[in-house]
Design a protein around this motif. Structure first.
Motif, PDB file in Angstrom:
ATOM      1  N   SER A  40      -2.951  10.100   2.002  1.00 39.56           N
ATOM      2  CA  SER A  40      -2.446   9.953   0.639  1.00 39.56           C
ATOM      3  C   SER A  40      -2.035   8.501   0.436  1.00 39.56           C
ATOM      4  N   TYR A  41      -1.983   8.098  -0.839  1.00 39.20           N
ATOM      5  CA  TYR A  41      -1.644   6.711  -1.128  1.00 39.20           C
ATOM      6  C   TYR A  41      -0.638   6.646  -2.271  1.00 39.20           C
ATOM      7  N   ASP A  42       0.486   6.001  -2.012  1.00 46.17           N
ATOM      8  CA  ASP A  42       1.508   5.778  -3.025  1.00 46.17           C
ATOM      9  C   ASP A  42       1.227   4.413  -3.645  1.00 46.17           C
ATOM     10  N   GLU A  43       0.524   4.418  -4.783  1.00 49.24           N
ATOM     11  CA  GLU A  43       0.092   3.163  -5.396  1.00 49.24           C
ATOM     12  C   GLU A  43       1.265   2.318  -5.863  1.00 49.24           C
ATOM     13  N   GLU A  44       2.301   2.973  -6.360  1.00 45.44           N
ATOM     14  CA  GLU A  44       3.463   2.237  -6.878  1.00 45.44           C
ATOM     15  C   GLU A  44       4.150   1.443  -5.778  1.00 45.44           C
ATOM     16  N   ARG A  45       4.291   2.060  -4.602  1.00 39.90           N
ATOM     17  CA  ARG A  45       4.962   1.384  -3.490  1.00 39.90           C
ATOM     18  C   ARG A  45       3.978   0.699  -2.538  1.00 39.90           C
ATOM     19  N   ASP A  46       2.683   0.900  -2.738  1.00 35.94           N
ATOM     20  CA  ASP A  46       1.653   0.342  -1.862  1.00 35.94           C
ATOM     21  C   ASP A  46       1.873   0.809  -0.417  1.00 35.94           C
ATOM     22  N   ILE A  47       2.015   2.122  -0.265  1.00 39.56           N
ATOM     23  CA  ILE A  47       2.210   2.719   1.055  1.00 39.56           C
ATOM     24  C   ILE A  47       1.140   3.795   1.261  1.00 39.56           C
ATOM     25  N   ARG A  48       0.371   3.641   2.320  1.00 38.35           N
ATOM     26  CA  ARG A  48      -0.634   4.646   2.661  1.00 38.35           C
ATOM     27  C   ARG A  48      -0.085   5.540   3.768  1.00 38.35           C
ATOM     28  N   VAL A  49      -0.190   6.844   3.578  1.00 38.83           N
ATOM     29  CA  VAL A  49       0.343   7.801   4.545  1.00 38.83           C
ATOM     30  C   VAL A  49      -0.810   8.623   5.116  1.00 38.83           C
ATOM     31  N   THR A  50      -0.916   8.643   6.429  1.00 42.08           N
ATOM     32  CA  THR A  50      -1.941   9.427   7.104  1.00 42.08           C
ATOM     33  C   THR A  50      -1.256  10.423   8.034  1.00 42.08           C
ATOM     34  N   ARG A  51      -1.599  11.685   7.871  1.00 38.86           N
ATOM     35  CA  ARG A  51      -1.029  12.744   8.710  1.00 38.86           C
ATOM     36  C   ARG A  51      -2.110  13.227   9.676  1.00 38.86           C
ATOM     37  N   VAL A  52      -1.865  13.075  10.966  1.00 40.27           N
ATOM     38  CA  VAL A  52      -2.789  13.551  11.999  1.00 40.27           C
ATOM     39  C   VAL A  52      -2.129  14.727  12.710  1.00 40.27           C
ATOM     40  N   ARG A  53      -2.795  15.882  12.667  1.00 43.21           N
ATOM     41  CA  ARG A  53      -2.278  17.056  13.357  1.00 43.21           C
ATOM     42  C   ARG A  53      -3.178  17.368  14.553  1.00 43.21           C
ATOM     43  N   ILE A  54      -2.580  17.422  15.721  1.00 40.90           N
ATOM     44  CA  ILE A  54      -3.321  17.815  16.922  1.00 40.90           C
ATOM     45  C   ILE A  54      -2.890  19.238  17.245  1.00 40.90           C
ATOM     46  N   THR A  55      -3.821  20.176  17.082  1.00 34.99           N
ATOM     47  CA  THR A  55      -3.452  21.594  17.123  1.00 34.99           C
ATOM     48  C   THR A  55      -3.909  22.330  18.372  1.00 34.99           C
ATOM     49  N   LEU A  76       2.702  11.246  11.712  1.00 35.75           N
ATOM     50  CA  LEU A  76       2.691  10.751  10.337  1.00 35.75           C
ATOM     51  C   LEU A  76       2.781   9.230  10.379  1.00 35.75           C
ATOM     52  N   THR A  77       1.774   8.563   9.815  1.00 36.38           N
ATOM     53  CA  THR A  77       1.732   7.107   9.854  1.00 36.38           C
ATOM     54  C   THR A  77       1.881   6.525   8.460  1.00 36.38           C
ATOM     55  N   LEU A  78       2.899   5.672   8.279  1.00 36.33           N
ATOM     56  CA  LEU A  78       3.106   4.966   7.012  1.00 36.33           C
ATOM     57  C   LEU A  78       2.635   3.533   7.193  1.00 36.33           C
ATOM     58  N   GLU A  79       1.616   3.142   6.433  1.00 33.58           N
ATOM     59  CA  GLU A  79       1.121   1.769   6.481  1.00 33.58           C
ATOM     60  C   GLU A  79       1.598   1.037   5.230  1.00 33.58           C
ATOM     61  N   ALA A  80       2.428   0.028   5.450  1.00 34.43           N
ATOM     62  CA  ALA A  80       3.011  -0.736   4.339  1.00 34.43           C
ATOM     63  C   ALA A  80       2.711  -2.217   4.579  1.00 34.43           C
ATOM     64  N   PRO A  81       1.681  -2.762   3.927  1.00 35.96           N
ATOM     65  CA  PRO A  81       1.224  -4.126   4.202  1.00 35.96           C
ATOM     66  C   PRO A  81       2.300  -5.203   4.093  1.00 35.96           C
ATOM     67  N   ARG A  82       3.286  -4.991   3.216  1.00 31.23           N
ATOM     68  CA  ARG A  82       4.311  -6.030   3.005  1.00 31.23           C
ATOM     69  C   ARG A  82       5.568  -5.793   3.842  1.00 31.23           C
ATOM     70  N   LEU A  83       5.461  -4.864   4.783  1.00 31.35           N
ATOM     71  CA  LEU A  83       6.632  -4.537   5.601  1.00 31.35           C
ATOM     72  C   LEU A  83       7.057  -5.700   6.494  1.00 31.35           C
ATOM     73  N   SER A  84       6.123  -6.567   6.848  1.00 28.88           N
ATOM     74  CA  SER A  84       6.456  -7.706   7.713  1.00 28.88           C
ATOM     75  C   SER A  84       7.038  -8.879   6.932  1.00 28.88           C
ATOM     76  N   GLU A  85       7.111  -8.735   5.593  1.00 25.88           N
ATOM     77  CA  GLU A  85       7.659  -9.799   4.754  1.00 25.88           C
ATOM     78  C   GLU A  85       9.157  -9.572   4.515  1.00 25.88           C
ATOM     79  N   PRO A  86       9.940 -10.642   4.338  1.00 29.64           N
ATOM     80  CA  PRO A  86      11.388 -10.509   4.117  1.00 29.64           C
ATOM     81  C   PRO A  86      11.718 -10.148   2.672  1.00 29.64           C
ATOM     82  N   ASP A  87      11.178  -9.031   2.213  1.00 30.47           N
ATOM     83  CA  ASP A  87      11.388  -8.570   0.837  1.00 30.47           C
ATOM     84  C   ASP A  87      12.319  -7.352   0.889  1.00 30.47           C
ATOM     85  N   GLU A  88      13.600  -7.569   0.598  1.00 30.32           N
ATOM     86  CA  GLU A  88      14.583  -6.494   0.737  1.00 30.32           C
ATOM     87  C   GLU A  88      14.304  -5.323  -0.188  1.00 30.32           C
TER      88      GLU A  88
END
Length: 288
Positions: free
Chosen positions: A33-48, A64-76
């Motif tokens: 799934s992709y949260d366009e407003e926050r620019d966060i991509r979420v990938t859920r991997v289930r190993i069953t 559950l993986t949250l990919e946030a491209p601007r997370l490494s930037e000092p943007d509070e």
């Protein structure tokens, strides 16, 4: 995976990417799934299944993986948005609709910056267990207050003890309903360094990212549910060379024990640790 080159990663998402996209892995389910407003991509991997776990090289469970491209930037402001998003998933994993006793464990070595994420995050937590034991819930003026305690067990070189031994002893004494472990991870891709947060209900194996395998912290070893939070702060140097050349023969043997981290890792770890601790504080806020 290509040839016999072994990609080292703690991220379930990257473990799945090692296979061709059209390769069907039985017992492994993926949702994106992709949260366009926050620019966060979420990938859920289930190993069953056990077969799926063997193929992925990860224990059965949900990752559950949250990919946030601007997370490494000092943007509070952006970090706050990531914390809010992360807190949404943590509430579900921790079942915070009920009053809980939660032990948060910060894994890693505080003296080694890329490995200091866990200790730094625990240092920013709102710890409540001791206050509730002394004064009761009335101290927080809330109907529901989670009993939060924190532990930084260090590493074996500092203590002479397995992390599992320390955490198990504390857990047996304090009897938490759930244990949260925070640790620095290794990534396969440099673009995910300090920009990705992985949540898992499968526990964690301290030191696995740098090939220093220790006993796992999981429901099986600790007797209570274990939720793991991790951020990749290092990447295997051999992987970088392999990506650049495509030839594993050009990888010098000494590179397999070398890990690379960004030059601004000091400030980044401080920022990321606060983002994680803020997410936990939000997830465990008492209800008024």
């Amino acid at each position: 995976m290509e040839g016999q080159f072994r990609v080292r990663t703690d991220l379930a998402l990257e473990a799945r990417e090692c296979f061709e996209e059209d390769t069907e892995l039985r017992g492994v389910e993926i949702e994106e799934s992709y949260d366009e407003e926050r620019d966060i991509r979420v990938t859920r991997v289930r190993i069953t299944t056990e077969n799926g776990a063997k193929a992925m090289g990860k224990p059965m469970g949900t990752y559950l993986t949250l990919e946030a491209p601007r997370l490494s930037e000092p943007d509070e402001d952006y970090h706050r948005e990531v914390s809010v998003k992360l807190a949404e998933y943590l509430r579900k994993l921790l079942h915070t609709e009920e009053e809980r006793s939660i032990l948060v464990v910060g894994l890693g070595n505080r003296e080694v910056t890329p490995d200091a994420l866990g200790p730094e995050a625990v240092g920013n937590l709102l710890i409540t267990r001791h206050v509730i034991r002394e004064y009761g819930r009335a101290a927080f003026k809330a109907e529901q207050v989670h009993r939060v305690s924190g532990l930084v067990p260090g590493v074996m070189a500092q203590t002479g003890m397995e992390t599992l031994e320390i955490v198990r002893g504390v857990a047996q004494e304090t009897k938490p309903d759930v244990i949260v472990v925070i640790d620095a991870l290794a990534a396969r891709s440099t673009r995910r360094l300090n920009r990705t947060i992985q949540l898992s209900d499968a526990g964690i194996q301290p030191g696995s990212g740098v090939g220093n395998h220790r006993n796992s912290l999981s429901r099986e070893t600790l007797g209570v549910p274990v939720v793991a939070i991790g951020v990749p702060t290092v990447v295997d140097a051999a992987t970088i060379v392999y990506d650049a050349t495509g030839d594993r023969e050009k990888i010098a043997p000494n590179l397999h024990g070398m890990f690379v981290t960004p030059k601004d890792i000091d400030e980044t770890v401080k920022s990321l640790s606060f983002t994680i601790s803020e997410a936990l504080n939000l997830a465990m806020e008492g209800r008024t």
